[in-house]
Write a protein that holds these residues in place. Structure first.
Motif, PDB file in Angstrom:
ATOM      1  N   ASN A   1       0.831  -1.186   0.000  1.00 28.13           N
ATOM      2  CA  ASN A   1       0.000   0.000   0.000  1.00 28.13           C
ATOM      3  C   ASN A   1       0.876   1.250   0.000  1.00 28.13           C
ATOM      4  O   ASN A   1       1.921   1.299   0.646  1.00 28.13           O
ATOM      5  CB  ASN A   1      -0.940   0.019   1.208  1.00 28.13           C
ATOM      6  CG  ASN A   1      -0.194  -0.027   2.524  1.00 28.13           C
ATOM      7  OD1 ASN A   1       0.933  -0.502   2.586  1.00 28.13           O
ATOM      8  ND2 ASN A   1      -0.815   0.457   3.576  1.00 28.13           N
ATOM      9  N   LEU A   2       0.445   2.247  -0.758  1.00 31.33           N
ATOM     10  CA  LEU A   2       1.119   3.540  -0.797  1.00 31.33           C
ATOM     11  C   LEU A   2       0.453   4.435   0.237  1.00 31.33           C
ATOM     12  O   LEU A   2      -0.728   4.771   0.126  1.00 31.33           O
ATOM     13  CB  LEU A   2       1.010   4.155  -2.191  1.00 31.33           C
ATOM     14  CG  LEU A   2       1.722   5.499  -2.375  1.00 31.33           C
ATOM     15  CD1 LEU A   2       3.231   5.322  -2.289  1.00 31.33           C
ATOM     16  CD2 LEU A   2       1.335   6.135  -3.708  1.00 31.33           C
ATOM     17  N   VAL A   3       1.211   4.801   1.270  1.00 31.35           N
ATOM     18  CA  VAL A   3       0.693   5.594   2.377  1.00 31.35           C
ATOM     19  C   VAL A   3       1.071   7.053   2.157  1.00 31.35           C
ATOM     20  O   VAL A   3       2.245   7.376   1.919  1.00 31.35           O
ATOM     21  CB  VAL A   3       1.258   5.104   3.726  1.00 31.35           C
ATOM     22  CG1 VAL A   3       0.727   5.959   4.874  1.00 31.35           C
ATOM     23  CG2 VAL A   3       0.891   3.643   3.948  1.00 31.35           C
ATOM     24  N   THR A   4       0.078   7.934   2.209  1.00 30.82           N
ATOM     25  CA  THR A   4       0.299   9.366   2.064  1.00 30.82           C
ATOM     26  C   THR A   4      -0.319  10.087   3.245  1.00 30.82           C
ATOM     27  O   THR A   4      -1.493   9.874   3.556  1.00 30.82           O
ATOM     28  CB  THR A   4      -0.318   9.891   0.753  1.00 30.82           C
ATOM     29  OG1 THR A   4       0.214   9.161  -0.353  1.00 30.82           O
ATOM     30  CG2 THR A   4      -0.027  11.361   0.567  1.00 30.82           C
ATOM     31  N   VAL A   5       0.481  10.909   3.910  1.00 31.99           N
ATOM     32  CA  VAL A   5       0.002  11.719   5.034  1.00 31.99           C
ATOM     33  C   VAL A   5       0.161  13.179   4.658  1.00 31.99           C
ATOM     34  O   VAL A   5       1.261  13.641   4.352  1.00 31.99           O
ATOM     35  CB  VAL A   5       0.771  11.422   6.333  1.00 31.99           C
ATOM     36  CG1 VAL A   5       0.193  12.245   7.482  1.00 31.99           C
ATOM     37  CG2 VAL A   5       0.712   9.946   6.668  1.00 31.99           C
ATOM     38  N   VAL A   6      -0.947  13.912   4.645  1.00 27.40           N
ATOM     39  CA  VAL A   6      -0.937  15.354   4.399  1.00 27.40           C
ATOM     40  C   VAL A   6      -0.842  16.041   5.754  1.00 27.40           C
ATOM     41  O   VAL A   6      -1.793  16.018   6.534  1.00 27.40           O
ATOM     42  CB  VAL A   6      -2.195  15.797   3.635  1.00 27.40           C
ATOM     43  CG1 VAL A   6      -2.148  17.295   3.371  1.00 27.40           C
ATOM     44  CG2 VAL A   6      -2.324  15.038   2.328  1.00 27.40           C
ATOM     45  N   HIS A   7       0.321  16.644   6.038  1.00 29.44           N
ATOM     46  CA  HIS A   7       0.547  17.248   7.349  1.00 29.44           C
ATOM     47  C   HIS A   7       0.027  18.682   7.416  1.00 29.44           C
ATOM     48  O   HIS A   7      -0.917  18.973   8.137  1.00 29.44           O
ATOM     49  CB  HIS A   7       2.033  17.203   7.697  1.00 29.44           C
ATOM     50  CG  HIS A   7       2.567  15.821   7.854  1.00 29.44           C
ATOM     51  ND1 HIS A   7       2.186  14.992   8.877  1.00 29.44           N
ATOM     52  CD2 HIS A   7       3.444  15.112   7.103  1.00 29.44           C
ATOM     53  CE1 HIS A   7       2.815  13.836   8.767  1.00 29.44           C
ATOM     54  NE2 HIS A   7       3.582  13.880   7.695  1.00 29.44           N
ATOM     55  N   GLN A   8       0.623  19.584   6.621  1.00 29.73           N
ATOM     56  CA  GLN A   8       0.278  20.992   6.739  1.00 29.73           C
ATOM     57  C   GLN A   8       0.749  21.736   5.499  1.00 29.73           C
ATOM     58  O   GLN A   8       1.539  21.230   4.694  1.00 29.73           O
ATOM     59  CB  GLN A   8       0.912  21.600   7.986  1.00 29.73           C
ATOM     60  CG  GLN A   8       2.433  21.467   8.019  1.00 29.73           C
ATOM     61  CD  GLN A   8       3.034  22.008   9.280  1.00 29.73           C
ATOM     62  OE1 GLN A   8       2.546  23.004   9.829  1.00 29.73           O
ATOM     63  NE2 GLN A   8       4.107  21.391   9.752  1.00 29.73           N
ATOM     64  N   ILE A   9       0.236  22.969   5.357  1.00 27.06           N
ATOM     65  CA  ILE A   9       0.631  23.866   4.279  1.00 27.06           C
ATOM     66  C   ILE A   9       1.039  25.186   4.919  1.00 27.06           C
ATOM     67  O   ILE A   9       0.423  25.644   5.886  1.00 27.06           O
ATOM     68  CB  ILE A   9      -0.514  24.081   3.264  1.00 27.06           C
ATOM     69  CG1 ILE A   9      -1.000  22.739   2.691  1.00 27.06           C
ATOM     70  CG2 ILE A   9      -0.082  24.998   2.130  1.00 27.06           C
ATOM     71  CD1 ILE A   9      -2.182  22.866   1.758  1.00 27.06           C
ATOM     72  N   LYS A  10       2.072  25.812   4.361  1.00 32.25           N
ATOM     73  CA  LYS A  10       2.559  27.083   4.871  1.00 32.25           C
ATOM     74  C   LYS A  10       2.489  28.152   3.769  1.00 32.25           C
ATOM     75  O   LYS A  10       2.833  27.902   2.614  1.00 32.25           O
ATOM     76  CB  LYS A  10       4.010  26.952   5.356  1.00 32.25           C
ATOM     77  CG  LYS A  10       4.172  26.131   6.623  1.00 32.25           C
ATOM     78  CD  LYS A  10       3.575  26.836   7.840  1.00 32.25           C
ATOM     79  CE  LYS A  10       3.884  26.060   9.116  1.00 32.25           C
ATOM     80  NZ  LYS A  10       3.267  26.689  10.303  1.00 32.25           N
ATOM     81  N   ASN A  11       2.014  29.344   4.182  1.00 30.68           N
ATOM     82  CA  ASN A  11       2.110  30.569   3.364  1.00 30.68           C
ATOM     83  C   ASN A  11       1.388  30.468   2.026  1.00 30.68           C
ATOM     84  O   ASN A  11       1.958  30.744   0.969  1.00 30.68           O
ATOM     85  CB  ASN A  11       3.581  30.939   3.132  1.00 30.68           C
ATOM     86  CG  ASN A  11       4.300  31.236   4.429  1.00 30.68           C
ATOM     87  OD1 ASN A  11       3.837  32.045   5.227  1.00 30.68           O
ATOM     88  ND2 ASN A  11       5.416  30.560   4.654  1.00 30.68           N
ATOM     89  N   LEU A  12       0.121  30.026   2.067  1.00 26.60           N
ATOM     90  CA  LEU A  12      -0.699  30.124   0.869  1.00 26.60           C
ATOM     91  C   LEU A  12      -1.003  31.597   0.585  1.00 26.60           C
ATOM     92  O   LEU A  12      -1.155  32.401   1.511  1.00 26.60           O
ATOM     93  CB  LEU A  12      -2.005  29.346   1.055  1.00 26.60           C
ATOM     94  CG  LEU A  12      -1.925  27.820   1.004  1.00 26.60           C
ATOM     95  CD1 LEU A  12      -3.281  27.218   1.339  1.00 26.60           C
ATOM     96  CD2 LEU A  12      -1.457  27.336  -0.351  1.00 26.60           C
ATOM     97  N   PRO A  13      -1.116  31.978  -0.659  1.00 27.97           N
ATOM     98  CA  PRO A  13      -1.434  33.387  -0.959  1.00 27.97           C
ATOM     99  C   PRO A  13      -2.900  33.701  -0.662  1.00 27.97           C
ATOM    100  O   PRO A  13      -3.772  32.823  -0.737  1.00 27.97           O
ATOM    101  CB  PRO A  13      -1.130  33.485  -2.456  1.00 27.97           C
ATOM    102  CG  PRO A  13      -1.311  32.091  -2.979  1.00 27.97           C
ATOM    103  CD  PRO A  13      -0.872  31.181  -1.878  1.00 27.97           C
ATOM    104  N   VAL A  14      -3.174  34.942  -0.310  1.00 30.27           N
ATOM    105  CA  VAL A  14      -4.550  35.393  -0.086  1.00 30.27           C
ATOM    106  C   VAL A  14      -5.208  35.636  -1.430  1.00 30.27           C
ATOM    107  O   VAL A  14      -4.554  35.705  -2.480  1.00 30.27           O
ATOM    108  CB  VAL A  14      -4.576  36.663   0.790  1.00 30.27           C
ATOM    109  CG1 VAL A  14      -3.993  36.379   2.166  1.00 30.27           C
ATOM    110  CG2 VAL A  14      -3.812  37.780   0.111  1.00 30.27           C
TER     111      VAL A  14
END
Length: 851
Positions: free
Chosen positions: A733-746
């Motif tokens: 199985n391919l395991v993917t964990v989405v942790h966080q995102i930083k500094n998306l534009p407004v």
């Protein structure tokens, strides 16, 4: 001629007689069967018995026949795997799903030579197995069956058959202590053995035994005399898969419910013998530490908190299809098992259940959490309950991060996810750590209301002497509500036990250890000991070794028991670096406490004075990088280490991962060092150009700017950065964990976005391939910590690409022109098992398809 004719007539007459007798027997058999069939039908009608009494046995017979066919098919598949040689496996590799571990994982090695040796030795293993069954398994089974009012368990026949077990893969660890050797083996047995037993004067048996699982052999300590190995520890990391067919009278029990009870008994006995924390020790040299061989100290304690679940499957269908479920969870770590309470009539249960399990090894062991829908059964069988899904946590990931807190989707289920928090607790020798752990327990118990523990007590029962009346002694130990017993020693006043036990202690200041020595035949007390655990807190290293304790209540006052007592305080673990890309220690850098615990793997930072090295987690010293902007939510540049993706050619431990949809991000370096610039030029020319098909190309101006400065917090495209964990798991199985995102534009009007992450495993862009996180409202720095899985064979990894899209859900029904804020493309064929967690620069989306 007359004599010959007489002989022929006699032979013909005998043949006629035999034929007539055979016809008569067949006729009587048919007549008797038909007679009893009509007779039973007549009785049913005469006594007005319901037709359901005929249907119930028929229903169970149909179920039994169906189960037998399924088991036969499963047995044939496992047997074909276990008996296939190397050539057959290589021929079937493209279409065979259950491949051996040496095919799926490159670190597992083929051992065909060892399988040939086992095949040659197999006929000579019969005597050892007979002794093992007679003297080890038989007493344990007899005791276990007595709880079900079944007595007199005995092995009548033990036949191993001609099919030996098979090792489909072996791994020897090379990063262990120099005093031990650790070897993992994928063990599979599907043979033609036959075992017959008698229980309460009834004979029954099993055949077609199947056992498969990962077995570990620890060779320690290494000594300077032949055989160079002082002892062996053999055990399974997790409960093995066990199945068998019943024969004789036991075939009656091969029904749903009854068979489940019997199999659970067998699995429990195997777990009691050689599933962690239980081990099967083999001493090879006399002059070694027996306590360390038979009962080594645990590596730590796992504190697992099952908080809640969402969107579980509906198994109890009601009116109009608006059904619910009655969910509960079963947690397993090796042979240890825990169960939550049942929440009735809901698909969004909140258990708030907390438990603690001893962890004896760190690598290759997992916590399994199974979710079930409770259905009443008079046999209390799990087969009557409906399966709702399964989640797995890697013990090594928890140990490395100190704590994980995330939503995990349930596998083998159409829907549902579960919220789990797990923390690793180290064992500390300092008594001063007790007060801090007690404060943490008080804070946790206000929410979970479950009994938690602050310490671990290890007791080694060595021997007793000068007992009375030549008893059959055994020792019973109590700590709180926990009770454990040694095995019985037959007819001796000076028994040698040499057995170790481990207890979880709630508060060593107020609890005590109670030990009783009893006679097994008469259950008469030979003496007892009470040890206040508060005494251990005052001892050096919190232990009392090789001390003889006088048994109170023993006649004559001379009986004594020799014990080793060791106390260890539980201490909340920090993030660790195990040398293979683990996160840095909290003691080195002050990590922001608001950062959620996640499954991360990165490299420890280098010192400012050392030469720059390609790293994935490098804190930026403020004196060296004054031009790098600091994000608004980080007050101290040292409190949030910035994790950088490393180009393929710059990684020294293996192939890298394509980042930024094809744009390779450089690790931090000093601009003034020309050698680093030359290295980057070589990387861009040799490694980056073949990968540009993965996303938008980089212009020469962008390339020049990348070489002149380190990437900023908003990424090279100014669209932000995303932290992902991508790894290929042991269950294909391919395991993917989405942790966080930083500094998306407004947005253009100045409003904050409502971002979420959508994933596809290309080239499949169907609904089955789509995975989505929750939407985080009004945030440019969303934190998800959500895990997703794809079932994919290992030989298809090179053909797959993971597409990670960041989408803004702002607006009414997605009336925006383009909902995508950016994307990242990862080539699954270039995944690096040593660096599974990295930061990726978000690139502009290559398409504008609507949601």
């Amino acid at each position: 001629m007359g004599d010959e004719e007489a002989e022929k007539v006699k032979d013909v007459a005998e043949d006629v007689g035999h034929a007539y007798g055979e016809w008569f027997r067949r006729y009587m058999h048919t007549f008797t069967r038909r007679f009893f069939e009509w007779f039973f039908v007549f009785l049913f009608g005469y006594y007005n018995i319901s037709f359901g009494w005929l249907m119930a046995p028929l229903f169970f017979l149909v179920l039994r026949d169906k189960r037998a066919k399924e088991k036969k098919m499963k047995f044939d598949i496992i047997q074909s795997i276990a008996n296939a040689d190397e050539k057959d496996i290589l021929q079937e590799i493209q279409r065979f799903s259950n491949l051996p571990s040496w095919v799926t994982f490159p670190d597992m090695e083929r051992v065909e030579w060892l399988n040939k040796i086992i095949r040659q030795l197999w006929p000579y293993a019969g005597h050892y197995v007979q002794d093992l069954c007679k003297f080890s398994i038989e007493p344990s089974m007899r005791t276990a069956l007595e709880e079900y009012k079944l007595s007199g368990f005995k092995f009548e026949k033990i036949i191993l058959g001609d099919t030996p077990p098979r090792l489909s893969g072996v791994k020897v660890y090379d990063d262990t202590s120099r005093h031990e050797i650790i070897m993992d083996m994928d063990f599979a047995y599907a043979g033609d053995c036959k075992f017959e037993v008698s229980v309460s004067k009834f004979k029954m048996g099993i055949k077609d035994l199947q056992i498969s699982g990962r077995m570990r052999v620890v060779m320690k300590p290494l000594v300077r005399q032949i055989p160079l190995v002082g002892g062996l520890q053999v055990f399974f990391l997790n409960n093995p898969d066990v199945d068998f067919n019943l024969i004789g009278l036991a075939d009656v029990f091969d029904m749903p419910g009854l068979s489940d009870i019997l199999r659970s008994i067998v699995i429990e006995q195997i777990a009691h013998m050689m599933v962690l924390p239980n081990r099967y020790p083999i001493q090879l040299v006399e002059d070694i530490n027996t306590a360390d061989l038979k009962c080594p100290s645990p590596a730590g304690v796992l504190r697992i908190h099952v908080i809640e679940a969402q969107n579980l499957m509906k198994k109890d269908v009601g009116l109009m299809g608006m059904g619910k479920s009655d969910p509960y969870c079963i947690l397993r770590l090796g042979a240890q098992k825990f169960q939550t309470k049942t929440i009735n009539n809901t698909v969004n249960p909140k258990w708030d259940f907390c438990c603690e399990a001893l962890a004896n090894v760190i690598r290759r062991q997992r916590v399994t959490i199974e979710c079930w829908d409770y259905d009443y059964s008079p046999l209390k069988s799990y087969e009557n309950d409906d399966f709702l899904g399964r989640a797995n946590l890697d013990v090594h990931d928890i140990w490395k991060n100190g704590e994980v807190d995330m939503w995990v989707p349930l596998s083998d289920a159409k829907s549902g996810r579960i919220h789990i928090r797990a923390a690793w607790l180290d064992l500390d020798e300092a008594a001063s750590s007790l007060e801090l752990q007690l404060e943490e327990i008080r804070a946790l118990q206000t929410s979970t209301k479950n009994p938690l523990h602050s310490a671990v007590l290890m007791v080694w029962v060595d021997s007793a002497k000068k007992l009375n009346n030549i008893p059959d002694p055994f020792v019973r130990l109590h700590v709180g509500n926990s009770q454990q017993e040694t095995t019985v020693r037959q007819r001796t006043n000076d028994p040698v036990f040499e057995e170790g036990f481990t207890f979880l202690v709630r508060n060593p200041r107020t609890q005590e250890l109670k030990i009783e020595v009893l006679d097994h035949k008469t259950n008469q007390l030979q003496g007892k000991i009470e040890v206040d655990l508060n005494v251990l807190l005052k001892e050096r290293n919190l232990e009392i070794l090789n001390e003889e304790h006088t048994l109170s209540g023993a006649s004559g006052g001379l009986a004594a028991l020799k014990l080793n007592l060791t106390l260890r305080i539980l201490k909340t673990a920090l993030k660790k670096d195990d040398g293979d890309g683990g996160p840095e220690e909290k003691g080195e850098v002050n990590i922001d406490s608001s950062t959620p615990a996640a499954i991360t793997e990165s490299i420890s930072p280098t010192s400012p004075s050392s030469a720059p090295q390609p790293t994935l987690a490098t804190p930026i010293p403020p004196k060296e990088t004054p031009s790098i902007p600091v994000p608004a939510d980080v007050s101290d540049s040292k409190s949030a280490p910035i994790k950088e993706s490393v180009p393929l050619a710059e990684q020294s431990e293996g192939p890298g991962v394509v980042t930024d949809a094809g744009v390779l991000v450089k690790s931090e370096s000093k601009v003034s060092e020309p050698s680093v610039d030359e290295c980057i030029d070589e990387v861009m020319s040799s490694a980056a150009s073949p990968l540009m098909h993965m996303g938008p190309s980089v212009t020469s101006g962008e390339d020049s700017s990348l070489r002149q400065r380190s990437p900023n917090e908003a990424g090279v495209h100014g669209l932000g950065r995303i932290e992902l964990t991508v790894k290929y798991g042991p269950r294909n199985n391919l395991v993917t964990v989405v942790h966080q995102i930083k500094n998306l534009p407004v947005e253009e009007d100045g409003e904050l976005p409502d971002p979420y992450v959508k994933l596809y495993l290309l080239p499949d862009r169907s609904k089955d391939s789509k995975r989505k996180t929750d939407v985080i409202k009004d945030s440019c720095n969303p934190k998800y910590d959500e895990r997703f899985e794809y079932a994919i064979p290992s030989n298809e990894l090179t053909q797959r690409t993971l597409e990670v899209n960041i989408i803004n859900k702002k607006g009414l029904l997605f009336l925006q022109r383009s909902p995508k804020m950016g994307q990242v493309l990862l080539d699954c064929g270039l995944l690096d098992a040593n660096k599974v967690t990295q930061w990726y620069d978000i690139a502009p989306a290559m398409d504008d398809d609507d949601e």
